[in-house]
Write an enzyme that holds these catalytic residues in place. Structure first.
Site, short mmCIF file in Angstrom:
data_model
loop_
_atom_site.label_atom_id
_atom_site.label_comp_id
_atom_site.label_asym_id
_atom_site.label_seq_id
_atom_site.Cartn_x
_atom_site.Cartn_y
_atom_site.Cartn_z
N GLU A 100 0.82 -1.21 0.00
CA GLU A 100 0.00 0.00 0.00
C GLU A 100 0.85 1.26 0.00
O GLU A 100 1.98 1.28 0.47
CB GLU A 100 -0.96 0.00 1.18
CG GLU A 100 -0.33 -0.21 2.54
CD GLU A 100 -1.38 -0.31 3.64
OE1 GLU A 100 -2.35 -1.07 3.49
OE2 GLU A 100 -1.22 0.40 4.64
N CYS A 113 3.61 8.54 0.32
CA CYS A 113 4.20 7.65 1.33
C CYS A 113 4.26 6.26 0.74
O CYS A 113 3.22 5.70 0.35
CB CYS A 113 3.37 7.67 2.61
SG CYS A 113 3.97 6.55 3.88
N CYS A 120 6.43 -6.51 7.55
CA CYS A 120 7.53 -5.98 8.36
C CYS A 120 7.77 -6.94 9.51
O CYS A 120 6.84 -7.55 10.03
CB CYS A 120 7.17 -4.59 8.89
SG CYS A 120 8.50 -3.79 9.83
N CYS A 124 6.53 -3.43 15.87
CA CYS A 124 6.01 -2.28 16.62
C CYS A 124 4.53 -2.49 16.92
O CYS A 124 3.74 -2.79 16.02
CB CYS A 124 6.22 -0.99 15.82
SG CYS A 124 7.96 -0.63 15.49
N CYS A 127 1.36 -0.77 15.04
CA CYS A 127 1.38 -0.74 13.57
C CYS A 127 0.81 -2.03 12.99
O CYS A 127 1.24 -3.13 13.36
CB CYS A 127 2.82 -0.54 13.10
SG CYS A 127 2.99 -0.46 11.30
N GLY A 167 7.14 -1.69 6.31
CA GLY A 167 8.52 -2.10 6.23
C GLY A 167 9.48 -1.18 6.95
O GLY A 167 9.16 -0.03 7.27
N GLU A 168 10.65 -1.70 7.23
CA GLU A 168 11.75 -0.95 7.85
C GLU A 168 12.84 -0.75 6.79
O GLU A 168 13.48 -1.72 6.36
CB GLU A 168 12.29 -1.73 9.05
CG GLU A 168 13.66 -1.30 9.55
CD GLU A 168 13.76 0.18 9.91
OE1 GLU A 168 14.68 0.85 9.38
OE2 GLU A 168 12.93 0.66 10.69
N SER A 199 12.30 6.82 7.12
CA SER A 199 11.95 6.62 8.52
C SER A 199 12.48 5.28 9.00
O SER A 199 12.35 4.26 8.32
CB SER A 199 10.42 6.66 8.69
OG SER A 199 10.05 6.38 10.03
N SER A 222 11.64 6.85 14.41
CA SER A 222 10.44 6.49 15.17
C SER A 222 10.87 6.33 16.62
O SER A 222 11.42 5.30 17.02
CB SER A 222 9.87 5.17 14.63
OG SER A 222 9.36 5.34 13.33
N HIS A 224 8.92 7.52 19.87
CA HIS A 224 7.71 7.04 20.54
C HIS A 224 7.81 6.88 22.06
O HIS A 224 6.80 6.53 22.69
CB HIS A 224 7.22 5.74 19.92
CG HIS A 224 7.03 5.80 18.43
ND1 HIS A 224 6.37 6.84 17.83
CD2 HIS A 224 7.45 4.98 17.44
CE1 HIS A 224 6.37 6.64 16.50
NE2 HIS A 224 7.03 5.53 16.25
N CYS A 341 -0.43 2.79 8.43
CA CYS A 341 0.32 1.75 7.73
C CYS A 341 -0.28 0.37 7.94
O CYS A 341 -0.54 -0.04 9.06
CB CYS A 341 1.77 1.74 8.24
SG CYS A 341 2.69 3.20 7.81
#
Length: 362
Positions: A100, A113, A120, A124, A127, A167-168, A199, A222, A224, A341
């Protein structure tokens, strides 16, 4: 060179640099100017197939079809926000997976984006992207195509790109770096590197390596949480990399690139949104060169996290500002279409089983 092959084993020519495309054309017995034409068709005219490349000879187009794949994403679903016009796309890949992307309009231009992986593995907890784990990495062409298709569909130029989707990026490092060089190439879309943002959840070796690439890209962390204890409850990666080490790597990135950092902070009611945590955050990053982007968490049904109230969000912001921290509250985009996400992809997966790659696709 990366192993740039599609699911059928064909060479993925859209993931190649201009120099690599030139070498491929030479291997086919073609002159170098053909490589420039081909590159232009792929990255400027955004051709969807080799047969669309009318300035190339029919024999050359046939050779290209026989030897290479031309990655072109197909729209599986498109949702348009009735609130702010944000568009969310679900794209189908050649192997049956879906990813997406989000298109957002701001006063300073159009921003997209994109995802860097199918799923992923970072885990987290707020997410949806990570709920089913990592399926595979995306190739550079599959990252580019999210931008190319959206630009073709909307008819408007994309001026900003954030790699903040599923994803990372540091977990798909080589492909992401190649993507950044391709999307900012003067013979391609030529998007300014200063308009690109990556990110990361805080993979220290990746951040330090990224600092050495000679790119002028914005790095977003990120964050948080203002301490390791709270961060570990939200982000499993915090068990591997201490916050002090993460911030030292971020400072190193600033020293090497001169690019101010963005610290992403998702506010979760009763978890990380009280004023003691705001004070701790201000103290933590007071010597860092960057700003805080406060994000009202977008709830997902698989978790019981609740968005902080408007007063708590404003009070958190005010306290940071009183302590000299530059801070903004992210404008919520596409809330009515599952803008966070992984939400659209997950609902699609729940509704239908993904088909497998078959011979002849790609």
């Amino acid at each position: 060179m990366l192993d740039l092959l599609d699911c059928n084993g064909k060479k993925d020519i859209k993931s190649m640099t201009l120099e690599e495309v030139t070498a491929q054309m030479a291997a086919l017995g073609e002159k170098s100017f053909r490589a420039k034409q081909l590159y232009d068709w792929m990255h400027v005219k955004l051709a969807e197939g080799f047969d669309d490349m009318s300035s190339l000879s029919i024999p050359l187009r046939q050779k290209l079809k026989e030897n290479y794949s031309l990655t072109c994403l197909k729209v599986v679903d498109e949702r348009v926000s009735q609130v702010d016009g944000t568009r969310k796309y679900l794209f189908g890949l050649e192997d049956g997976h879906v990813i997406e992307s989000v298109w957002m309009q701001y006063h300073h231009g159009n921003s997209v984006c994109i995802s860097s992986q199918v799923g992923c593995r970072m885990g987290c907890r707020f997410c949806a992207s990570t709920l089913d784990g990592l399926e595979r990495n995306l190739r550079p062409s599959e990252m580019l195509e999210q931008i190319y298709r959206i630009q073709s569909i909307t008819g408007e130029r994309v001026s900003n790109v954030v790699v903040m989707g599923s994803g990372e990026p540091m977990d798909n490092y080589d492909n992401v770096i190649r993507f950044l060089r391709l999307v900012s190439h003067e013979k391609g879309l030529n998007i300014s590197q200063r308009s690109l943002t990556i990110s990361t959840c805080g993979i220290v070796p990746g951040i330090r390596k990224f600092a050495e690439e000679g790119l002028a890209v914005t790095l977003a962390l990120s964050l948080h949480a203002p301490n390791d204890e709270v961060r570990k409850t939200l982000m499993p990666v915090a068990n591997s990399y201490k916050l002090q080490d993460v911030l030292e790597a971020c400072h190193y990135y600033y020293e090497k690139t001169g690019r101010r950092l963005t610290f992403e902070y998702s506010l979760v009611r009763g978890v990380n949104d009280n004023l003691d945590e705001a004070r701790a955050l201000a103290k933590l990053i007071k010597d860092q060169h960057g700003h805080v982007n406060l994000i009202p968490v977008n709830p997902i049904k698989e978790r019981d996290y609740v968005q902080s109230g408007q007063k708590a969000i404003q009070d958190f912001k005010n306290l940071l500002e009183k302590n000299g921290i530059n801070v903004t509250i992210r404008r919520e985009m596409g809330r009515d279409i599952g803008g966070a996400c992984g939400q659209l992809r997950r609902s699609y997966k729940e509704a239908s089983a993904a088909p497998q790659c078959t011979e002849g696709e790609g």
